[in-house]
Structure formats: C-alpha cells, structure tokens
Design a protein around this motif. Structure first.
Motif, mmCIF file in Angstrom:
data_model
loop_
_atom_site.group_PDB
_atom_site.id
_atom_site.type_symbol
_atom_site.label_atom_id
_atom_site.label_comp_id
_atom_site.label_asym_id
_atom_site.label_seq_id
_atom_site.Cartn_x
_atom_site.Cartn_y
_atom_site.Cartn_z
ATOM 1 N N PRO A 105 36.141 33.221 52.675
ATOM 2 C CA PRO A 105 36.547 34.273 51.742
ATOM 3 C C PRO A 105 36.402 35.667 52.342
ATOM 4 O O PRO A 105 35.910 35.837 53.463
ATOM 5 N N SER A 106 36.835 36.640 51.587
ATOM 6 C CA SER A 106 36.700 38.025 52.032
ATOM 7 C C SER A 106 35.231 38.446 52.027
ATOM 8 O O SER A 106 34.400 37.883 51.304
ATOM 9 N N THR A 107 34.923 39.426 52.834
ATOM 10 C CA THR A 107 33.602 40.054 52.811
ATOM 11 C C THR A 107 33.584 41.053 51.658
ATOM 12 O O THR A 107 34.494 41.865 51.524
ATOM 13 N N ILE A 108 32.573 40.953 50.805
ATOM 14 C CA ILE A 108 32.460 41.863 49.657
ATOM 15 C C ILE A 108 31.522 43.009 50.016
ATOM 16 O O ILE A 108 30.362 42.785 50.393
ATOM 17 N N VAL A 109 32.031 44.228 49.896
ATOM 18 C CA VAL A 109 31.267 45.423 50.244
ATOM 19 C C VAL A 109 31.142 46.308 49.004
ATOM 20 O O VAL A 109 32.149 46.742 48.438
ATOM 21 N N ASP A 110 29.919 46.559 48.587
ATOM 22 C CA ASP A 110 29.667 47.392 47.412
ATOM 23 C C ASP A 110 29.557 48.856 47.836
ATOM 24 O O ASP A 110 28.650 49.226 48.581
ATOM 25 N N LEU A 111 30.497 49.666 47.364
ATOM 26 C CA LEU A 111 30.465 51.102 47.634
ATOM 27 C C LEU A 111 30.211 51.904 46.358
ATOM 28 O O LEU A 111 30.328 53.127 46.357
ATOM 29 N N SER A 112 29.857 51.205 45.283
ATOM 30 C CA SER A 112 29.764 51.861 43.975
ATOM 31 C C SER A 112 28.502 52.683 43.775
ATOM 32 O O SER A 112 28.444 53.528 42.876
ATOM 33 N N GLN A 113 27.489 52.449 44.617
ATOM 34 C CA GLN A 113 26.206 53.134 44.422
ATOM 35 C C GLN A 113 25.958 54.250 45.431
ATOM 36 O O GLN A 113 24.869 54.808 45.476
ATOM 37 N N GLY A 114 26.959 54.537 46.251
ATOM 38 C CA GLY A 114 26.783 55.590 47.244
ATOM 39 C C GLY A 114 26.320 55.074 48.593
ATOM 40 O O GLY A 114 26.410 55.779 49.601
ATOM 41 N N GLU A 115 25.810 53.852 48.613
ATOM 42 C CA GLU A 115 25.402 53.219 49.869
ATOM 43 C C GLU A 115 26.394 52.101 50.190
ATOM 44 O O GLU A 115 27.097 51.609 49.313
ATOM 45 N N VAL A 116 26.415 51.716 51.450
ATOM 46 C CA VAL A 116 27.252 50.587 51.862
ATOM 47 C C VAL A 116 26.393 49.330 51.837
ATOM 48 O O VAL A 116 25.441 49.206 52.616
ATOM 49 N N GLU A 117 26.695 48.416 50.923
ATOM 50 C CA GLU A 117 25.914 47.178 50.799
ATOM 51 C C GLU A 117 26.856 45.986 50.893
ATOM 52 O O GLU A 117 27.816 45.882 50.134
ATOM 53 N N ILE A 118 26.565 45.102 51.820
ATOM 54 C CA ILE A 118 27.359 43.875 51.932
ATOM 55 C C ILE A 118 26.803 42.860 50.957
ATOM 56 O O ILE A 118 25.667 42.398 51.080
ATOM 57 N N VAL A 119 27.608 42.536 49.964
ATOM 58 C CA VAL A 119 27.199 41.605 48.902
ATOM 59 C C VAL A 119 27.429 40.157 49.340
ATOM 60 O O VAL A 119 26.657 39.263 48.991
ATOM 61 N N ARG A 120 28.514 39.943 50.079
ATOM 62 C CA ARG A 120 28.826 38.600 50.576
ATOM 63 C C ARG A 120 29.421 38.700 51.970
ATOM 64 O O ARG A 120 30.369 39.428 52.182
ATOM 65 N N GLU A 121 28.827 37.976 52.891
ATOM 66 C CA GLU A 121 29.380 37.908 54.234
ATOM 67 C C GLU A 121 30.591 36.978 54.205
ATOM 68 O O GLU A 121 30.516 35.852 53.697
ATOM 69 N N GLY A 122 31.711 37.439 54.725
ATOM 70 C CA GLY A 122 32.908 36.617 54.748
ATOM 71 C C GLY A 122 33.657 36.815 56.045
ATOM 72 O O GLY A 122 33.065 37.022 57.111
ATOM 73 N N LYS A 123 34.965 36.774 55.960
ATOM 74 C CA LYS A 123 35.799 36.860 57.158
ATOM 75 C C LYS A 123 35.744 38.232 57.822
ATOM 76 O O LYS A 123 35.785 38.363 59.032
ATOM 77 N N GLY A 124 35.659 39.284 56.990
ATOM 78 C CA GLY A 124 35.673 40.634 57.531
ATOM 79 C C GLY A 124 34.351 41.045 58.141
ATOM 80 O O GLY A 124 33.294 40.710 57.638
ATOM 81 N N GLU A 125 34.424 41.774 59.240
ATOM 82 C CA GLU A 125 33.228 42.288 59.897
ATOM 83 C C GLU A 125 33.272 43.805 59.949
ATOM 84 O O GLU A 125 34.216 44.389 60.445
ATOM 85 N N LEU A 126 32.236 44.426 59.401
ATOM 86 C CA LEU A 126 32.154 45.894 59.425
ATOM 87 C C LEU A 126 31.656 46.365 60.786
ATOM 88 O O LEU A 126 30.847 45.709 61.412
#
Length: 199
Positions: free
Chosen positions: A178-199
């Motif tokens: 699946p996709s990598t889920i990245v939370d940007l809603s709190q002002g910080e970059v938080e990876i919620v789920r590791e998936g296909k995408g790599e930051l």
C-alpha cells in the motif's frame, strides 16, 4: 461488470468520457493506481460512498477516507496546504503516498465534520486524468485480497469483485504494497504507515 482496458496508462478521450459518465452516474469501479488496485467513486456522491463503505464493512463516519486528486491545485481545494505540506507534495507527488492534511470547508458532504482527509496524487496517469476531467476528486479505498495473485492479476481482481462493482478500469498488473501514509496535519512529519513510498 464492464471492463475498460487501458494500454500503457494512456486512456483515450473516448475511454475517459465513458469512465467519467459512469462515475457521474453514481457507479463504483476498480481502478489501477501506483500501489494496490482501488475501489473508487465520485467523492461528491454520498450514496456511492456509502455503497463502497458497505462493501468494505466500514463505518463512513469513523473510517479514514481518502481522495484522489489530479494535482496539488485540486488537493488545495479540499485541504489546507501550508508551505511545509506544499513542499512535501511538490517533491513526492505524483507518487505512492497518502498525505493526511487538515480538511477545508469545501470538503464534500460525505466528509463533513472530519478535521483530517487523506490526499492521494498517484503516479498513475489514468486515475489522475479521470479526476482532472471530473474537475473534482475521487474517493478511493484499496481492494481486499487474501492471496497476492488476487491483487496483481487483473483477471482475478475482476473475478473477485464481479458482483460488487459496476466497472473495472483495467491497467497493468496491480501491486501488493500500500501507499505510505504521512501525517502532516499536526505541523510535524509523521509516518503513520510504512508502504511503497520512501521519504
């Protein structure tokens, strides 16, 4: 179930017209993405969204729902994109990421009351062109599968959902990651789920 075969991720104008007409009519369908095949519908059609949620066995009021946008400009119509988020989307989209963003007041009716929305801009030309032609997002959720073959092989995917969806946009083979889920809603970059995408 109607099947529309797309070659080399390049739909014809006629195919785009046909797909968009079905979506605008409230139908739900299978779409290739840059990760796992998805079940998609018009993000503005509450009944179609409820149908997908029922199919997946999820509560539309509680589940995290994601939208597929054609580009960052469309995403900005439905979510709040600050400078940090803009830079992230500019660098990593189109790509296999779902970005969790604070929702805008213009978010479709089915999303009302939600403070966060998942935004996808997949590296898949077909689904982005459909959103572009509709001039608004698609709602999307990944197909479910017990065997990898039923996520990869379009014929087996069609077999699994023959009686559940109205059409299938058939592209290349699907994926299982699946996709990598990245939370940007709190002002910080938080990876919620590791998936296909790599930051």
């Amino acid at each position: 179930m109607k099947r529309i075969k797309i070659w080399n991720d390049s739909p014809s104008e006629k195919q785009l017209d046909e797909i968009c007409a079905m979506i605008e009519h409230g139908e739900i369908g299978l779409f290739p993405t840059d990760t796992i095949y998805g079940i998609c519908c018009d993000a503005l059609n509450v009944k179609a969204i409820e149908r997908i949620c029922k199919l997946k066995g999820i509560n539309p009021e509680k589940a995290h729902l994601s939208i597929v946008c054609s580009d960052i400009a469309m995403a900005a119509d439905y979510s709040k994109i600050n400078n940090q988020a803009f830079q992230m989307l500019k660098q990593y989209t189109p790509g296999p990421f779902t970005f969790l963003l604070n929702s805008a007041s213009s978010l479709p009716k089915a999303f009302k009351g939600r403070k966060i929305v998942g935004v996808r801009i997949p590296d898949n030309e077909t689904i982005r062109k459909v959103a572009e032609r509709l001039n608004h997002p698609l709602l999307t959720t990944s197909i479910e599968f017990e065997d990898d073959d039923y996520a990869v092989n379009p014929d087996l995917i069609a077999e699994s959902y023959e009686n559940d969806v109205d059409f299938m946009v058939e592209g290349e083979e699907g994926g299982t990651i699946p996709s990598t889920i990245v939370d940007l809603s709190q002002g910080e970059v938080e990876i919620v789920r590791e998936g296909k995408g790599e930051l």
